[in-house]
Design a protein around this motif. Sequence first.
Motif, short mmCIF file in Angstrom:
data_model
loop_
_atom_site.label_atom_id
_atom_site.label_comp_id
_atom_site.label_asym_id
_atom_site.label_seq_id
_atom_site.Cartn_x
_atom_site.Cartn_y
_atom_site.Cartn_z
N GLY A 162 0.82 -1.20 0.00
CA GLY A 162 0.00 0.00 0.00
C GLY A 162 0.85 1.25 0.00
N PRO A 163 0.23 2.42 -0.02
CA PRO A 163 0.98 3.68 -0.05
C PRO A 163 1.81 3.86 1.22
CG PRO A 163 -1.36 4.02 -0.56
CD PRO A 163 -1.23 2.63 -0.04
N VAL A 164 3.07 4.25 1.05
CA VAL A 164 3.94 4.48 2.20
C VAL A 164 4.75 5.76 1.97
CG1 VAL A 164 4.13 2.07 2.89
CG2 VAL A 164 5.75 2.98 1.24
N ASP A 165 5.15 6.37 3.07
CA ASP A 165 5.98 7.57 3.01
C ASP A 165 7.46 7.23 3.07
OD1 ASP A 165 3.77 9.55 3.12
OD2 ASP A 165 3.41 8.62 5.06
N THR A 166 7.81 6.28 3.93
CA THR A 166 9.22 5.89 4.11
C THR A 166 9.31 4.38 4.06
OG1 THR A 166 9.71 7.84 5.47
CG2 THR A 166 11.19 5.94 5.68
N ALA A 167 10.38 3.88 3.40
CA ALA A 167 10.61 2.45 3.30
C ALA A 167 11.96 2.11 3.93
CB ALA A 167 10.59 2.00 1.84
N LEU A 168 11.95 1.22 4.91
CA LEU A 168 13.17 0.68 5.51
C LEU A 168 13.45 -0.64 4.80
CD1 LEU A 168 12.32 1.28 9.29
CD2 LEU A 168 13.12 2.92 7.57
N LEU A 169 14.45 -0.62 3.90
CA LEU A 169 14.64 -1.72 2.97
C LEU A 169 15.98 -2.43 3.20
CD1 LEU A 169 13.43 0.03 -0.30
CD2 LEU A 169 12.18 -1.69 1.03
N PRO A 170 15.97 -3.77 3.27
CA PRO A 170 17.24 -4.50 3.35
C PRO A 170 17.98 -4.39 2.03
CG PRO A 170 15.42 -6.02 3.05
CD PRO A 170 14.80 -4.66 3.22
N VAL A 171 19.29 -4.16 2.10
CA VAL A 171 20.07 -3.98 0.87
C VAL A 171 21.27 -4.93 0.80
CG1 VAL A 171 19.38 -1.56 0.68
CG2 VAL A 171 21.53 -2.14 1.84
N GLY A 172 21.45 -5.77 1.82
CA GLY A 172 22.58 -6.69 1.85
C GLY A 172 22.27 -7.84 2.76
N GLY A 173 23.31 -8.44 3.33
CA GLY A 173 23.12 -9.58 4.20
C GLY A 173 24.27 -9.72 5.18
N TRP A 174 24.51 -10.94 5.61
CA TRP A 174 25.60 -11.17 6.57
C TRP A 174 26.65 -12.12 6.01
CZ3 TRP A 174 25.55 -16.30 7.00
CH2 TRP A 174 24.36 -16.99 7.06
N GLY A 175 26.64 -12.33 4.71
CA GLY A 175 27.63 -13.21 4.09
C GLY A 175 27.81 -12.89 2.63
N PRO A 176 28.79 -13.52 1.99
CA PRO A 176 29.11 -13.22 0.59
C PRO A 176 28.16 -13.90 -0.37
CG PRO A 176 30.62 -14.86 1.42
CD PRO A 176 29.76 -14.47 2.58
N GLY A 177 26.96 -13.39 -0.47
CA GLY A 177 26.00 -13.94 -1.40
C GLY A 177 24.59 -13.83 -0.87
N LEU A 178 23.63 -13.56 -1.75
CA LEU A 178 22.22 -13.44 -1.38
C LEU A 178 21.39 -14.27 -2.34
CD1 LEU A 178 21.96 -9.58 -0.82
CD2 LEU A 178 21.77 -11.33 0.95
N GLY A 179 20.38 -14.94 -1.82
CA GLY A 179 19.46 -15.67 -2.67
C GLY A 179 18.36 -14.77 -3.20
N ARG A 180 17.46 -15.37 -3.98
CA ARG A 180 16.38 -14.59 -4.60
C ARG A 180 15.39 -14.05 -3.58
NH1 ARG A 180 15.02 -14.90 -9.78
NH2 ARG A 180 12.80 -15.02 -9.30
N ASP A 181 15.33 -14.65 -2.40
CA ASP A 181 14.38 -14.20 -1.39
C ASP A 181 14.98 -13.12 -0.50
OD1 ASP A 181 12.58 -15.93 -2.45
OD2 ASP A 181 12.70 -17.41 -0.84
#
Length: 256
Positions: A162-181
């Motif tokens: 829905g409509p939001v003003d601010t988004a707190l978005l994950p941009v990384g992880g805790w290891g060398p590689g991220l999956g599709r999720d």
Amino acid sequence: MPVEVTWWGHATCTIEDSGVRVLTDPLFARRLAHLRRRRGALPGPEAAVADAVLVSHLHADHLHVASLARLAPGTRVIGPAGAVRSVPGLGRLGLRVTEVRAGDVVDVGAVRVRAVPARHDGRRLPVGPRRSPALGYVVEGEARTYFAGDTGLFDGMAQAVGPVDTALLPVGGWGPGLGRDHLDAGRAARALAELGALSAVPVHYGTYWPVGMDGVRPHEFHAPGEEFVRQAARLAPKAAVHRLEHGESVRLEARR
């Protein structure tokens, strides 16, 4: 009244709106299993002061029982359905746990917390049953602040959130590689563009890293925040991106 967001590291933030303090996925540990905190001082006692706590899913770096134990007895915790059954220690902390699914709404003082879907494995790893969904949340008061938890992009994301003003978005992880999720910096910028938020704060990067892997793909640890700023400028140029340091706060205005 402006909304204030403080980033404590990893996915842990405080959202202050309408006099209500909402804490997300508290993780106050120097070390968690094979992870250690490599950047940012451990949050002080003020970080554990909250009127409500949002738990996005049951992974140990998001539902961390020892960190939740720092909360005052009786603090409201909002988490995925099945959390207490899957993580028995949660039910022994003297907290008021409210279990929710996407679409549920919980009032906390002057704000309303709405659970929204996330694309992520929500179970308690490594062997937990698949009974608990991963969630994001929208905190609605003077503004609408979206905490994504852990998620990948999914069809209908903007409609579900829905409509939001601010988004707190994950941009990384805790290891060398991220999956599709998961969201990396580029996918998070795409999510920001789809959501149409006025502002964003990158989270879930630059805090924890596996022991003994300091020299393995270090850019995956240090770079995601700045890369998100760069990608968001290209894909969501109207959004203001606030890349916070650990413990830093920003005041944000709502569009309404």
